[in-house]
Design an enzyme around this catalytic site. Structure first.
Site, mmCIF file in Angstrom:
data_model
loop_
_atom_site.group_PDB
_atom_site.id
_atom_site.type_symbol
_atom_site.label_atom_id
_atom_site.label_comp_id
_atom_site.label_asym_id
_atom_site.label_seq_id
_atom_site.Cartn_x
_atom_site.Cartn_y
_atom_site.Cartn_z
ATOM 1 N N ASP A 484 4.414 44.065 27.126
ATOM 2 C CA ASP A 484 5.648 43.662 27.823
ATOM 3 C C ASP A 484 6.762 44.678 27.560
ATOM 4 O O ASP A 484 6.686 45.501 26.619
ATOM 5 C CB ASP A 484 6.043 42.264 27.328
ATOM 6 C CG ASP A 484 6.771 41.433 28.376
ATOM 7 O OD1 ASP A 484 7.276 42.022 29.348
ATOM 8 O OD2 ASP A 484 6.858 40.204 28.203
ATOM 9 N N ASP A 554 7.694 37.304 37.082
ATOM 10 C CA ASP A 554 7.779 36.056 36.315
ATOM 11 C C ASP A 554 7.909 34.864 37.243
ATOM 12 O O ASP A 554 7.801 33.717 36.807
ATOM 13 C CB ASP A 554 8.989 36.094 35.373
ATOM 14 C CG ASP A 554 8.668 36.840 34.084
ATOM 15 O OD1 ASP A 554 7.479 37.120 33.840
ATOM 16 O OD2 ASP A 554 9.605 37.142 33.332
HETATM 17 C C1 DGJ Z 1 8.352 38.291 30.055
HETATM 18 C C2 DGJ Z 1 6.994 38.131 30.675
HETATM 19 O O1 DGJ Z 1 7.028 38.516 32.001
HETATM 20 C C3 DGJ Z 1 6.544 36.684 30.503
HETATM 21 O O2 DGJ Z 1 5.321 36.484 31.146
HETATM 22 C C4 DGJ Z 1 6.442 36.395 29.032
HETATM 23 O O3 DGJ Z 1 5.445 37.180 28.462
HETATM 24 C C5 DGJ Z 1 7.776 36.655 28.356
HETATM 25 N N1 DGJ Z 1 8.267 37.962 28.654
HETATM 26 C C6 DGJ Z 1 7.651 36.501 26.863
HETATM 27 O O4 DGJ Z 1 8.788 36.841 26.200
#
Ligand code: DGJ
Length: 743
Positions: A484, A554
Site C-alpha cells: 500500500d 477503495d
Molecule cells: C488503503 C487500501 O486501499 C485499503 O484497501 C486498506 O488496505 C487500507 N489502506 C488500510 O490502511
C-alpha cells in the site's frame, strides 16, 4: 509524384506557397529511413537533409515491399516558425527556435540553453528493434533512442537515454521518453482521471489547437490522472458537433507510460495542425544534474495503433500487458480468489478474529486469505505504527504462525498488508531516524493520514525496507504482499545532497522502489504482490512489471465499480483488476444491492471477497459458494480473454454489459447489469462479438435465465447477428452466462 502520407495529408492543409518550398526542400539529399512493423501497425521515421530525426508514418501496416519516402524537413513558416518548429521530430531538443513542446531541455555549465540534436548512427537497423544515436551539433551530449516493436500487437516501446560526455555537468530540466506525431485531422482524445474513491473516469473531447496537459506532480502515479491516452480519428461529418470515439471501429492511436513517479503528457495541436504527444518525467520541479560521464534513462512510453476502435486498442494493450509486462508474463496465472479482512475488521485484527474469518472464507471456495492493516508495531488506528514492522505482541502473542498455519490447513495461502514507504511520527523508526523522511530542513512536515513519506531515494532507507521485507518473507510462509501507499509527496527535499542534486529524488525514489520489488521477487520467487495506493493511486505499466495485480479503488460499491471497471479496462487488463464483494448497504453511497449483483460486478475482474462474513446468512454463503465455483470455471477467459464493452455503464446508463471471449474463441462470458428499469423499457438486445461464426456454442446461465424461446445452443453467427434478448428488469439486477464451443 507519390508523396509520403504525412506530407500528403500535410499538403491538403497548406498553401501552395508552402508546398512550393517543400518541393524545393526535397531536392537536397535526405538520410536513411527506419521502419518497424508489428501486428497491424507500421511505424517509420527518417533522417532529413538537416540530420533531424523526423517522424514519417504511424498507422495501419503497409505492404512489406512498399517504400517509405525519405524524410524532408519542412520549411520555415514566414519568418516566425523555424524549420525546427515546423518539422515533426522524433525527439526534439529545445533550441534553434523550437516553439513546440521539446523532448529534452538542458542547461550547460556555461549557461548555454540550446540543444540541437542530429542523427549519428543506428544499430541494428532491424524491423523489430532499433537504437538511434543523436548528438548535439557542437556539444558532447548524446541521446540514444530505443525502439522496440512487439511483433504480435504492433505496440512500440520507446525510451531515451542521455549521456553527458562534456567536461562539466549539465542540468536536465525536461526529459521525455518519446514524442509521437499524428498528421492533421480531426481527433478525439480519451484519457482517465479521478480522485480517491472515484478513479477511472473516461474523459473524451475533441483535440483543439493548443496544449492539454495530463499529469501527476505527486511523486507517484496518482489517482487524479492515469498515464494512458487514446486518440481516435474522428470521421464524423459534423465538424461542430459532439466528438466521436467509436468503440469498435475506426483508427485509434494509444499510449501508456511505464513510470510510477511524477509524469506528464502534453497533447499539443500545433499551429500547423499536427497532433504531438510528448510524455515522460514531469518537468515541473524537475532537475537532474548529469556529471561528466553520467547518463539518465527515461521510462518506456508504449504506443500502439488499432483500426478497431477503442475496444480494439484496449484488447491489444491487454494482450501486450499479459505477454510482456506482468512479472509472470507471458503466462500469468489467473489471480487466486482472495478474502481480505480490511472492511470487516479494519485495524482491529487479532489471531482469533482472523481465524474465524479464514474458516468462513475457506467454506465458500476462497483461495487466498489476506490480512490487511493493523498487525504490526503499535498500530491501533492510523496514528501510529507505520515503520515498525514487527508483529504486534498484544494482537498476535504467538506471532503470525498460528494464523498462517490455520489458513494453510484450510487449503488457502496467506497474504499480508504492508506499507513500506511510510512512517508515522508516532513510531520507533521515526523517533530514531527523523531525518529519513521527505522534508525541507526547518520547514513543517505536512502529514497526511498522520504519516510522512520515507525518502526511499536514500540508500539507508532502501536498505531498511529491503531488510524488513526480506526478514518478514523469510520468517513467515507468505504467498502475497498487498503493498500500500497511502499518501502523495509534500516537501520533496533530499537534504543530505547538495542543493543542485536534490531534485534527483523524482527519479531515484522510483528507481529504488523498482529495485526493491525486483530484488524481493528474485529472493522470494513464489511471492506475489499487489500495488495499492489508497485504491488506484499507483497503477501504471512501470509498477506492473513488478506487481501481479492492482487495487483499482477503495470504492467497492458494485454499481460505481461498473463504470470504474469500464474506465480501467481501457488501459489495463482485467487480469490485474482486483474487485472485492463487500457489505450492503455500501459505506460510501449507502446503496443496497443483492449479493448476486455484487458478486457479478466483481466477477468482471479478478474476484475477491471483502465483506464481513461474520454477518452473512446461510443463503449468502450458498450464493457466494455457487458463484465462486462458477467464476473459477471461466476465470481465465474473463481475466485474459478479449474484452468487448457491449454497453457502456458510463453517463448514467440504465444498462451495461461486457463480453469476454477466450483467445481460442472456445468460450465467451457475458455480464449484464441494470441501473434501473425505466418506463418499462427492456434490456437492449445483446449482439455478441468476437465468436467463431461457424462454430456452435452452448448457452449456460451463471446467474439469471433466458427469455422463452432462447436456444440452448446456436452458431456463433446466431449469437452475433440475431443476438440474445435478456429478461432483465428492475433496479440493480444482474445476469451472467457463458457460451462454450461444442467440439
Ligand atoms: C488503503 C487500501 O486501499 C485499503 O484497501 C486498506 O488496505 C487500507 N489502506 C488500510 O490502511
Amino acid at each position: 509524384m507519390k508523396r509520403h502520407p504525412m506530407i500528403r495529408r500535410f499538403s491538403t492543409l497548406f498553401t501552395s506557397l508552402f508546398m512550393a518550398t517543400v518541393a524545393n526542400a526535397q531536392k537536397s539529399s535526405p538520410g536513411p529511413v527506419f521502419r518497424l512493423d508489428g501486428g497491424n501497425a507500421t511505424y517509420a521515421f527518417g533522417v532529413n537533409e538537416r540530420g533531424d530525426l523526423q517522424t514519417l508514418y504511424w498507422g495501419g501496416r503497409i505492404g512489406s515491399q512498399d517504400a517509405i519516402p525519405p524524410a524532408h524537413s519542412f520549411p520555415e513558416w514566414a519568418s516566425f516558425d523555424s524549420t525546427n518548429t515546423t518539422t515533426p521530430q522524433e525527439y526534439s531538443g529545445w533550441g534553434a527556435g523550437l516553439f513546440t513542446e521539446p523532448a529534452l531541455k538542458i542547461t550547460f555549465a556555461d549557461g548555454t540553453r540550446d540543444l540541437a540534436l542530429r542523427f549519428v548512427n543506428a544499430t541494428p537497423d532491424g524491423t523489430q528493434a532499433t537504437d538511434v544515436l543523436l548528438k548535439d551539433i557542437s556539444r558532447d551530449i548524446f541521446v540514444t533512442l530505443h525502439y522496440s516493436m512487439d511483433a504480435e500487437t504492433g505496440i512500440l516501446g520507446r525510451s531515451a537515454k542521455i549521456v553527458n560526455r562534456e567536461k562539466l555537468p549539465v542540468m536536465i530540466e525536461q526529459m521525455a521518453a518519446a514524442q509521437w506525431t499524428l498528421p492533421p485531422a480531426r481527433y478525439t482524445l480519451s484519457y482517465l482521471t479521478g480522485r480517491w474513491a472515484g478513479e477511472w473516469t473516461l474523459n473524451q473531447g475533441l483535440i483543439r489547437p493548443g496544449a492539454r496537459i495530463i499529469e501527476s506532480r505527486r511523486g507517484t502515479t496518482g489517482h487524479q490522472a492515469n498515464p494512458w491516452f487514446a486518440i481516435s480519428r474522428d470521421t464524423s461529418q459534423n465538424p461542430g458537433g459532439i466528438p466521436t470515439a467509436p468503440e469498435e471501429s475506426g483508427e485509434v492511436w494509444f499510449g501508456a507510460l511505464a513510470w510510477s513517479g511524477s509524469w506528464r503528457f502534453t497533447i499539443d495541436e500545433t499551429q500547423f495542425d499536427f497532433v504531438r504527444m510528448t510524455g515522460g518525467f514531469n518537468p515541473f520541479d524537475f532537475g537532474y544534474k548529469l556529471n561528466p560521464g553520467e547518463s539518465l534513462e527515461s521510462p518506456v512510453f508504449y504506443g500502439g495503433y488499432s483500426n478497431h476502435g477503442l475496444g480494439g486498442a484496449s484488447r491489444l494493450l491487454h494482450r501486450f500487458e499479459i505477454a510482456h509486462i506482468l512479472p509472470q508474463a507471458p503466462n500469468p496465472r489467473p489471480r487466486p480468489v482472495i478474502y481480505n479482512s480490511w472492511e470487516a475488521t479494519e485495524f482491529n485484527v487479532s489471531e482469533a478474529a482472523q481465524i474465524a474469518l479464514a474458516e468462513k472464507a475457506a467454506s465458500i471456495g476462497v483461495d487466498r486469505f489476506v490480512m490487511d492493516d493493523g498487525w504490526f508495531g503499535q498500530r491501533k488506528d492510523d496514528h501510529a505504527g507505520l515503520g515498525d514492522w514487527y508483529v504486534n505482541p498484544q494482537k498476535f502473542p504467538n506471532g503470525l504462525k498460528p494464523v498462517i498455519d490455520k489458513v494453510h490447513s484450510l487449503g488457502m495461502d496467506f497474504g499480508l498488508w504492508v506499507e513500506p514507504e511510510m512512517v508515522n511520527p508516532d513510531s520507533d523508526l521515526y523517533r530514531k531516524h527523523p531525518e529519513w523522511v521527505l522534508n525541507f530542513p526547518g520547514r513543517p512536515r505536512t502529514e497526511q493520514r498522520n504519516q510522512l513519506v520515507l525518502n526511499l531515494a536514500r540508500p539507508d532507507v532502501k536498505q531498511y525496507i529491503e531488510g524488513f521485507l526480506n526478514k518478514l518473507l523469510s520468517e513467515n510462509d507468505i504467498a502475497f504482499l498487498k503493498w500500500d501507499y497511502n499518501r502523495n509527496w509534500s516537501e520533496p527535499g533530499w537534504d543530505h545532497l547538495p542543493p543542485d542534486e536534490q531534485k534527483k529524488i523524482y527519479v531515484e525514489f522510483i528507481r529504488n522502489l523498482y529495485a526493491i520489488l525486483a530484488d524481493l521477487r528474485k529472493k522470494h520467487p513464489k511471492v506475489e504482490i499487489e500495488s495499492c495506493s489508497g485504491g488506484g493511486g499507483r497503477v501504471d505499466l512501470g509498477i506492473l512489471r513488478y506487481t501481479d495485480e492492482v487495487w483499482p479503488s477503495d470504492n467497492t460499491d458494485p454499481f460505481d465499480r461498473l463504470s470504474m471497471q469500464d474506465g480501467f479496462t481501457y488501459a489495463y487488463t482485467p487480469q490485474v483488476m482486483m474487485a472485492w464483494v463487500t457489505d450492503s448497504p455500501h459505506w460510501l453511497n449507502s446503496r443496497s444491492t443483492t449479493l448476486a449483483y455484487r458478486m457479478l460486478s466483481s466477477m468482471q475482474g479478478s474476484l475477491g471477497i471483502g465483506a464481513n462474513l461474520n454477518n452473512w446468512t446461510p443463503e449468502e454463503f450458498a450464493t457466494a459458494k455457487r458463484l465462486i465455483a462458477a467464476y473459477h470455471a471461466v476465470q481465465r477467459t474473463i481475466a485474459q480473454g478479449d474484452l468487448y464493452r457491449l454497453i457502456s455503464p458510463r453517463n448514467g446508463s440504465e444498462f451495461s454489459s461486457t463480453e469476454t471471449v477466450s483467445r481460442d474463441k472456445s468460450q465467451a462470458v457475458v455480464f449484464a447489469f441494470t441501473h434501473s428499469t425505466q418506463q418499462g423499457r427492456g434490456f437492449p438486445l445483446l449482439q455478441l462479438q468476437g465468436l467463431d461464426p461457424n462454430a456452435e456454442y452452448t448457452l449456460t446461465w451463471i446467474e439469471g435465465t433466458a427469455r422463452a424461446g432462447t436456444p440452448d445452443r446456436a452458431s456463433g453467427a446466431w449469437w452475433m447477428n440475431h443476438g440474445i434478448d435478456l429478461d432483465l428488469r428492475g433496479d440493480f439486477v444482474a445476469a451472467a452466462f457463458r457460451l462454450d464451443q461444442r467440439r
